[in-house]
Design an enzyme around this catalytic site. Structure first.
Site, PDB file in Angstrom:
ATOM      1  N   ASP A 184     -10.207  -1.544  -6.245  1.00 17.66           N
ATOM      2  CA  ASP A 184      -9.479  -1.854  -4.918  1.00 17.66           C
ATOM      3  C   ASP A 184      -9.563  -0.693  -4.091  1.00 17.66           C
ATOM      4  O   ASP A 184      -8.681  -0.064  -3.259  1.00 17.66           O
ATOM      5  CB  ASP A 184      -7.768  -1.215  -5.564  1.00 17.66           C
ATOM      6  N   GLY A 198     -13.399  -6.465  -0.727  1.00 14.83           N
ATOM      7  CA  GLY A 198     -13.002  -7.624  -0.261  1.00 14.83           C
ATOM      8  C   GLY A 198     -13.033  -7.682   1.249  1.00 14.83           C
ATOM      9  O   GLY A 198     -13.621  -8.566   1.928  1.00 14.83           O
ATOM     10  N   ASN A 223      -9.672 -10.229 -13.647  1.00 15.00           N
ATOM     11  CA  ASN A 223      -9.274  -8.940 -13.525  1.00 15.00           C
ATOM     12  C   ASN A 223      -9.445  -8.312 -11.891  1.00 15.00           C
ATOM     13  O   ASN A 223      -8.739  -7.567 -11.854  1.00 15.00           O
ATOM     14  CB  ASN A 223      -9.885  -7.963 -14.588  1.00 15.00           C
ATOM     15  N   GLY A 239      -9.175  -8.179  -8.163  1.00 17.27           N
ATOM     16  CA  GLY A 239      -7.957  -8.920  -6.925  1.00 17.27           C
ATOM     17  C   GLY A 239      -8.651  -8.299  -5.806  1.00 17.27           C
ATOM     18  O   GLY A 239      -8.505  -7.011  -5.485  1.00 17.27           O
ATOM     19  N   HIS A 240      -9.159  -9.112  -4.894  1.00 20.09           N
ATOM     20  CA  HIS A 240      -9.678  -8.705  -3.455  1.00 20.09           C
ATOM     21  C   HIS A 240      -8.536  -9.140  -2.406  1.00 20.09           C
ATOM     22  O   HIS A 240      -8.666 -10.407  -2.441  1.00 20.09           O
ATOM     23  CB  HIS A 240     -11.135  -9.057  -3.537  1.00 20.09           C
ATOM     24  N   THR A 300      -3.342  -6.063  -6.642  1.00 20.55           N
ATOM     25  CA  THR A 300      -3.416  -7.533  -6.149  1.00 20.55           C
ATOM     26  C   THR A 300      -3.188  -8.384  -7.379  1.00 20.55           C
ATOM     27  O   THR A 300      -2.588  -9.578  -7.149  1.00 20.55           O
ATOM     28  CB  THR A 300      -4.989  -7.631  -5.638  1.00 20.55           C
ATOM     29  N   THR A 346      -1.925  -7.604 -10.786  1.00 18.20           N
ATOM     30  CA  THR A 346      -0.756  -7.384 -11.670  1.00 18.20           C
ATOM     31  C   THR A 346       0.364  -6.992 -10.940  1.00 18.20           C
ATOM     32  O   THR A 346       1.371  -6.811 -11.757  1.00 18.20           O
ATOM     33  CB  THR A 346      -1.158  -6.531 -12.831  1.00 18.20           C
ATOM     34  N   ARG A 403      -0.315   1.714  -8.386  1.00 15.85           N
ATOM     35  CA  ARG A 403      -1.382   2.322  -8.680  1.00 15.85           C
ATOM     36  C   ARG A 403      -1.208   3.878  -8.686  1.00 15.85           C
ATOM     37  O   ARG A 403      -0.347   4.272  -7.953  1.00 15.85           O
ATOM     38  CB  ARG A 403      -2.296   2.127  -7.609  1.00 15.85           C
ATOM     39  N   LEU A 433      -9.292   2.840   4.520  1.00 16.81           N
ATOM     40  CA  LEU A 433      -7.960   3.305   4.431  1.00 16.81           C
ATOM     41  C   LEU A 433      -7.721   4.702   5.026  1.00 16.81           C
ATOM     42  O   LEU A 433      -6.853   5.415   4.545  1.00 16.81           O
ATOM     43  CB  LEU A 433      -7.200   2.888   3.007  1.00 16.81           C
TER      44      LEU A 433
HETATM   45  P1  GDP Z   1     -10.666  -4.721  -3.555  1.00 18.71           P
HETATM   46  O1  GDP Z   1     -10.409  -4.840  -5.051  1.00 18.71           O
HETATM   47  O2  GDP Z   1     -11.924  -3.544  -3.777  1.00 18.71           O
HETATM   48  O3  GDP Z   1     -11.127  -5.783  -2.685  1.00 18.71           O
HETATM   49  O4  GDP Z   1      -9.513  -3.793  -2.786  1.00 18.71           O
HETATM   50  P2  GDP Z   1      -7.961  -4.597  -2.846  1.00 18.71           P
HETATM   51  O5  GDP Z   1      -8.052  -5.731  -1.997  1.00 18.71           O
HETATM   52  O6  GDP Z   1      -7.656  -4.792  -4.441  1.00 18.71           O
HETATM   53  O7  GDP Z   1      -7.277  -3.292  -2.092  1.00 18.71           O
HETATM   54  C1  GDP Z   1      -7.401  -2.815  -1.029  1.00 18.71           C
HETATM   55  C2  GDP Z   1      -6.223  -3.100  -0.040  1.00 18.71           C
HETATM   56  O8  GDP Z   1      -6.268  -2.308   1.134  1.00 18.71           O
HETATM   57  C3  GDP Z   1      -5.810  -4.713   0.420  1.00 18.71           C
HETATM   58  O9  GDP Z   1      -4.776  -4.916   0.646  1.00 18.71           O
HETATM   59  C4  GDP Z   1      -6.762  -4.654   1.823  1.00 18.71           C
HETATM   60  O10 GDP Z   1      -5.960  -5.390   2.777  1.00 18.71           O
HETATM   61  C5  GDP Z   1      -6.445  -3.172   2.054  1.00 18.71           C
HETATM   62  N1  GDP Z   1      -7.234  -2.486   3.332  1.00 18.71           N
HETATM   63  C6  GDP Z   1      -8.466  -2.525   3.259  1.00 18.71           C
HETATM   64  N2  GDP Z   1      -8.928  -1.630   4.025  1.00 18.71           N
HETATM   65  C7  GDP Z   1      -7.902  -1.005   4.885  1.00 18.71           C
HETATM   66  C8  GDP Z   1      -7.663  -0.008   5.712  1.00 18.71           C
HETATM   67  O11 GDP Z   1      -8.779   0.506   6.280  1.00 18.71           O
HETATM   68  N3  GDP Z   1      -6.561   0.442   6.043  1.00 18.71           N
HETATM   69  C9  GDP Z   1      -5.430  -0.086   5.371  1.00 18.71           C
HETATM   70  N4  GDP Z   1      -3.989   0.572   5.509  1.00 18.71           N
HETATM   71  N5  GDP Z   1      -5.290  -1.057   4.427  1.00 18.71           N
HETATM   72  C10 GDP Z   1      -6.693  -1.474   4.346  1.00 18.71           C
HETATM   73  P1  IMO Z   2     -11.126  -4.929  -8.273  1.00 12.60           P
HETATM   74  O1  IMO Z   2     -12.370  -5.881  -8.224  1.00 12.60           O
HETATM   75  C1  IMO Z   2      -8.516  -1.922 -10.368  1.00 12.60           C
HETATM   76  C2  IMO Z   2      -9.181  -1.989 -14.620  1.00 12.60           C
HETATM   77  C3  IMO Z   2      -7.659  -2.448 -15.169  1.00 12.60           C
HETATM   78  C4  IMO Z   2      -7.634  -1.609 -16.609  1.00 12.60           C
HETATM   79  C5  IMO Z   2      -9.232  -1.661 -16.929  1.00 12.60           C
HETATM   80  C6  IMO Z   2      -9.499  -2.564 -18.156  1.00 12.60           C
HETATM   81  O2  IMO Z   2      -9.797  -5.440  -7.647  1.00 12.60           O
HETATM   82  O3  IMO Z   2     -11.492  -3.377  -7.701  1.00 12.60           O
HETATM   83  P2  IMO Z   2      -9.483  -5.176 -18.132  1.00 12.60           P
HETATM   84  O4  IMO Z   2      -8.555  -6.497 -17.715  1.00 12.60           O
HETATM   85  O5  IMO Z   2     -10.689  -5.243 -17.155  1.00 12.60           O
HETATM   86  O6  IMO Z   2     -10.113  -5.042 -19.406  1.00 12.60           O
HETATM   87  O7  IMO Z   2      -8.796  -3.891 -17.863  1.00 12.60           O
HETATM   88  O8  IMO Z   2      -9.743  -1.717 -15.862  1.00 12.60           O
HETATM   89  N1  IMO Z   2      -9.543  -2.878 -13.740  1.00 12.60           N
HETATM   90  C7  IMO Z   2      -9.232  -2.605 -12.645  1.00 12.60           C
HETATM   91  N2  IMO Z   2      -8.572  -1.731 -11.771  1.00 12.60           N
HETATM   92  N3  IMO Z   2      -9.391  -2.901  -9.655  1.00 12.60           N
HETATM   93  C8  IMO Z   2      -9.909  -3.602 -10.522  1.00 12.60           C
HETATM   94  O9  IMO Z   2     -10.666  -4.759  -9.653  1.00 12.60           O
HETATM   95  C9  IMO Z   2     -10.004  -3.698 -11.880  1.00 12.60           C
HETATM   96  N4  IMO Z   2     -10.536  -4.554 -12.830  1.00 12.60           N
HETATM   97  C10 IMO Z   2     -10.212  -3.769 -13.987  1.00 12.60           C
HETATM   98  O10 IMO Z   2      -6.478  -1.930 -14.471  1.00 12.60           O
HETATM   99  O11 IMO Z   2      -7.400  -0.151 -16.477  1.00 12.60           O
HETATM  100 MG    MG Z   3      -8.648  -4.934  -5.969  1.00 12.69          MG
END
Ligand code: GDP
Ligand code: IMO
Ligand code: MG
Length: 432
Positions: free
Chosen positions: A21, A25, A46, A48-49, A307, A309, A313, A339
């Site tokens: 996270d 994405g 698993n 979520g972007h 994103t 579940t 966090r 961020l």
């Molecule tokens: P990923 O799994 O690595 O793609 O990241 P996620 O999408 O799960 O979580 C990142 C969250 O931060 C998303 O809701 C983005 O829209 C948000 N985000 C990304 N860059 C920034 C930033 O620079 N500032 C803020 N406030 N939010 C951001």
């Molecule tokens: P993105 O791509 C955050 C974590 C789960 C759990 C562990 C094992 O959005 O960054 P699983 O279902 O993969 O067997 O769970 O890994 N986990 C993540 N945490 N972002 C993710 O993906 C994750 N993918 C798996 O929360 O602790």
């Molecule tokens: Mg994510």
């Protein structure tokens, strides 16, 4: 839109250097304006972007975020485990949001399929683990990769395209699972027949997208197409190099060649994506966790809820010990610090530069979960800034203390910062 400052990247791998996270994405969406292909190669639903474009918000689990770029082909390669129901749901959702999918998505014949018994095993296993829960997403990822390694109980996408192949496998596998689930969890038996009908139908719906992605990627590479690789999950969750057993079931920072069939030399740059602080979902050691008012403030300001579940966090200070390790493991050539805006308004910011474990100081991240659980962070303290940085349009607009924070991080991690993100939108991105 993509600043010329990044023209040197070549084929680029995007990987998360923390516990997921980090904002991968957003970076993939941003950079794919200049790429011909975006390739997912590990994990499953698993991941979520979230990507924000204007007032629209998109959530990706299996499809690369490059799909928002009409001139970019999005590839789900062999290393991904695919839940076809989730993939079809994601395709439908994106079409509803006006995204062009038809000609832009390719999915590997060799990708393994997540079936209902994988999700059931994941969920029942976690329930039974009681105190030793990993905190998985319950999406069946671990059991599916286990069947891949087991071979005789594995089903690949290609099997969904051929009734005879599927009929040879599914009844036998479901019968075997039923015996195990009854013995371990006293679970009711599953019926293979409706599963057969449902998954062959999924195969039919996905048929137009399914292809030999290894050939497609080699052809693209030889034709000098620009390829971006979208890592899912993150290096501290890597099956081999993360905080085992509190990890996911694929190699997240290190398995690109395995997950695509391309050799390592097809990749010219690796951008490590890093939050300006740390978060983690699920169980496992987290040395810089702030289970207090500071962590709560970061969670609320950063909207730190999953994103996939929706789980809150766990939040804490940035950990340069962990980042030096994950940058080394991945060979990161540049950093994207995301961020940063969330840290505006803190009087004091802390960067963990070493651990004290049973009285001894170390700056090496040993990934052993039991050892890490005992690590006491050694912090360098820096002054914060109060300015709103979300409207910054260039690196030089940042307040001196924000630049100092980034310079200090760069020095501790030993990798240059290339991108700084100050908000979720595309334009809230600065290059250095
Ligand atoms: P990923 O799994 O690595 O793609 O990241 P996620 O999408 O799960 O979580 C990142 C969250 O931060 C998303 O809701 C983005 O829209 C948000 N985000 C990304 N860059 C920034 C930033 O620079 N500032 C803020 N406030 N939010 C951001
Ligand atoms: P993105 O791509 C955050 C974590 C789960 C759990 C562990 C094992 O959005 O960054 P699983 O279902 O993969 O067997 O769970 O890994 N986990 C993540 N945490 N972002 C993710 O993906 C994750 N993918 C798996 O929360 O602790
Ligand atoms: Mg994510």
């Amino acid at each position: 839109m993509l600043p010329g400052a990044l023209n040197d990247l070549g084929n680029t791998s995007i990987v998360g250097l923390q516990w997921g996270d980090e904002g991968k994405g957003k970076i993939v969406d941003l950079l794919t304006e200049e790429f011909d292909l975006a390739v997912r190669w590990n994990g499953g639903s698993n991941a979520g972007h979230s990507v924000k474009v204007g007032d629209k918000k998109y959530a990706f689990h299996l499809i690369p975020s490059g799909i928002l770029r009409p001139d970019c082909i999005s590839v789900i390669a062999n290393g991904v485990v695919i839940d076809p129901l989730k993939l079809l749901e994601e395709i439908d959702q994106l079409i509803t949001q006006g995204v062009k999918i038809e000609d832009n998505l390719r999915v590997s014949t060799n990708a393994h399929v997540v079936l209902p018994y994988h999700k059931l095993q994941d969920q029942l296993g976690e329930q039974k683990a009681a105190g030793a829960k990993i905190g998985t997403t319950g999406r069946g990822i671990g059991p599916c990769y286990a069947d891949k390694a087991n071979r005789s109980t594995a089903i690949r996408l290609v099997d969904l395209l051929d009734d005879a192949r599927l009929k040879e496998k599914l009844p036998r596998i479901v019968a075997e699972k039923n015996v195990i689930f009854r013995a371990l969890y006293n679970a009711d038996p599953l019926d293979w027949q409706p599963m057969f009908e449902q998954y062959r139908s999924c195969g039919e719906q996905l048929r137009p997208f399914i292809t030999d992605t290894t050939k497609l990627l080699h052809d693209a590479w030889h034709a000098k197409k620009r390829i971006l690789f979208e890592g899912a999950n993150a290096v501290l969750l890597d099956l081999d190099h993360g905080t085992f057993p509190f990890v996911t079931s694929s190699n997240c920072g290190t398995g690109l060649s395995v997950g695509t069939g391309l050799p390592g030399r097809a990749v010219n740059s690796t951008l490590g994506v890093v939050k300006a602080y740390s978060t983690r979902v699920g169980s496992g050691p987290f040395p810089t966790e702030q289970d207090n008012a500071t962590g709560n403030l970061i969670r609320e300001r950063g909207h730190e809820y999953g994103t996939t579940t929706g789980r809150p966090r766990r939040c804490g200070w940035i950990d340069a010990v962990a980042l030096r390790y994950t940058a080394a493991i991945t060979g990161a050539t540049g950093l994207c610090i995301m961020l940063l805006d969330v840290l505006s308004g803190f009087d004091e910011l802390k960067i963990c530069t070493a651990y004290s474990i049973r009285g001894a100081t170390t700056d090496w991240f040993g990934s052993d979960a039991l050892e890490l659980a005992q690590a006491q962070p050694v912090y360098e303290s820096l002054p914060g800034w109060t300015e709103d940085i979300t409207k910054a349009t260039s690196y030089n607009d940042l307040p001196p203390n924000a630049k100092k924070y980034l310079d200090t991080l760069e020095r501790h991690i030993g990798v240059p910062v290339r991108i700084v993100s100050v908000g979720p939108a595309r334009h809230q991105t600065l290059t250095k």
